[in-house]
Design an enzyme around this catalytic site. Structure first.
Site, PDB file in Angstrom:
ATOM      1  CE  LYS A  21       7.644  -9.004  -0.012  1.00  0.00           C
ATOM      2  NZ  LYS A  21       7.304 -10.092   0.919  1.00  0.00           N
TER       3      LYS A  21
ATOM      4  CE1 TYR B  84       5.673  -6.104   0.057  1.00  0.00           C
ATOM      5  CE2 TYR B  84       5.780  -6.200  -2.341  1.00  0.00           C
ATOM      6  CZ  TYR B  84       5.373  -6.746  -1.138  1.00  0.00           C
ATOM      7  OH  TYR B  84       4.662  -7.927  -1.128  1.00  0.00           O
TER       8      TYR B  84
ATOM      9  CB  ILE C 166      -2.008 -15.333   0.049  1.00  0.00           C
ATOM     10  CG1 ILE C 166      -0.798 -14.509   0.457  1.00  0.00           C
ATOM     11  CG2 ILE C 166      -2.667 -14.735  -1.195  1.00  0.00           C
ATOM     12  CD1 ILE C 166       0.287 -14.449  -0.616  1.00  0.00           C
TER      13      ILE C 166
ATOM     14  CB  THR D 135      -4.703  -9.735  -0.228  1.00  0.00           C
ATOM     15  OG1 THR D 135      -3.697  -8.741  -0.521  1.00  0.00           O
ATOM     16  CG2 THR D 135      -4.380 -11.012  -1.003  1.00  0.00           C
TER      17      THR D 135
ATOM     18  CB  SER E 243       6.708  -9.492  -4.586  1.00  0.00           C
ATOM     19  OG  SER E 243       6.060  -8.763  -5.611  1.00  0.00           O
TER      20      SER E 243
END
Length: 328
Positions: A203, A199, A50, A232, A173
């Site tokens: 975020k 992760y 992206i 992705t 996210s």
């Protein structure tokens, strides 16, 4: 478990391709019918996924694009594709490892001296599934997603304040909704390491930083956003099982980048209050169960980590610039 289950149901309804298509019925197409010639955009992680698509969309609208990437070969290939498709020659590559505090700081200082910046898009990220330390001794997910984002943004704020209509967009996210901020273990040293949860923590941290920056720097418009579940290379690499199960439901890269571009170039997004979290051009309650004191504590941790690294790593590198950043 309950929080995770609710998030999964929400994701299947809203974060997928069908979720985007449903939300897009309420978008205003004219918002993106703009030209941004003369404006400078710094985009991290712009050689694939992206980030690359956002760079292309901005180049299509005449913007000057600065791609901040780790791999020179892939970055140059992406740059050539963007120039070929957009016919815009104002696309530039800068090689920076966002997990290295020293590299990020040096890049920001040099860039500010030689270039202007109207919009910073913090898109680069990683999900390392085995606990790994950087050369500077930091857990790699935190170093890349949280500290790297913090250092780059903080170091570019003076340059952004000199620009017209400055903006900072951080690609977070929806996964952060499954995590309460854990101030006691930001380096994930306790218990069993889980890269996905690390992760999600990072975020969450990005959203908190966005809110703090917005409160401290009124001249700049800050926002964070969730791109949805997009197909992705990063998702394929970091979450192969998820990708295999969800492949037909995942958004395209263009769908994932759409809100990034809207936040970066449209007049409508600039009319929204600063510091908010978006999904598909819609404001979301980030449900951050954290007090103002907790948010301040996390920001203070980032400042401490950054200063400590700079003192250790940059002691012989232009002390005047070093001191200027440490006093931000």
């Amino acid at each position: 478990m309950y929080r995770n289950a609710v998030w999964l149901v929400k994701g299947l309804q809203e974060y997928t391709k069908s979720g985007y298509e449903a939300a897009a019925k309420h978008f205003t197409p004219g918002d993106l019918d703009v030209k941004v010639s003369g404006r400078s955009f710094v985009i991290t992680g712009a050689n694939s996924g992206i980030g690359k698509r956002a760079a292309l969309e901005i180049a299509n609208r005449g913007g000057t694009v600065h791609m901040v990437c780790r791999n020179k070969e892939r970055a140059e290939a992406a740059k050539n594709e963007i120039i070929d498709q957009s016919k815009n020659q104002n696309v530039h590559v800068h090689i920076v490892d966002m997990s290295s505090a020293l590299q990020v700081w040096k890049f920001a200082q040099n860039f500010s001296q030689e270039n202007s910046v109207n919009v910073l898009i913090n898109n680069a990220g990683c999900m390392v599934n085995q606990r790994e330390l950087t050369d500077e001794g930091l857990e790699k997910n935190f170093a890349t997603n949280a500290l790297g984002t913090y250092i780059l943004t903080t170091a570019l704020i003076p340059a952004l304040k000199k620009a017209e209509n400055p903006r900072v967009i951080t690609v977070s996210s929806g996964g952060m909704l499954v995590q309460k901020l854990n101030l006691d273990d930001l380096q994930f040293e306790k218990g069993t390491f889980d890269g996905t949860m690390a992760y999600a923590q990072n975020k969450r941290q990005q959203v908190i930083l966005t809110e703090r920056w917005a409160s401290q720097h009124k001249e700049i418009h800050f926002s964070s956003m969730h791109p949805g579940w997009a197909d992705t290379p990063a998702v394929q690499l970091s979450m192969p099982d998820f990708h295999a199960k969800m492949q037909n439901k995942l958004r395209t890269e263009a769908m994932g980048a759409d809100t990034i571009v809207w936040l970066a170039v449209s007049g409508a997004s600039g009319q929204q209050p600063s510091g908010l979290f978006f999904q598909g051009k819609t404001l979301l309650n980030n449900k951050a169960p954290l007090s103002p004191q907790g948010r301040a504590a996390f920001t203070a941790h980032c400042i401490h980590q950054g200063k400590d690294l700079f003192r250790k790593s940059v002691v012989n590198h232009d002390s005047m610039k070093q001191n200027a950043l440490l006093n931000e």
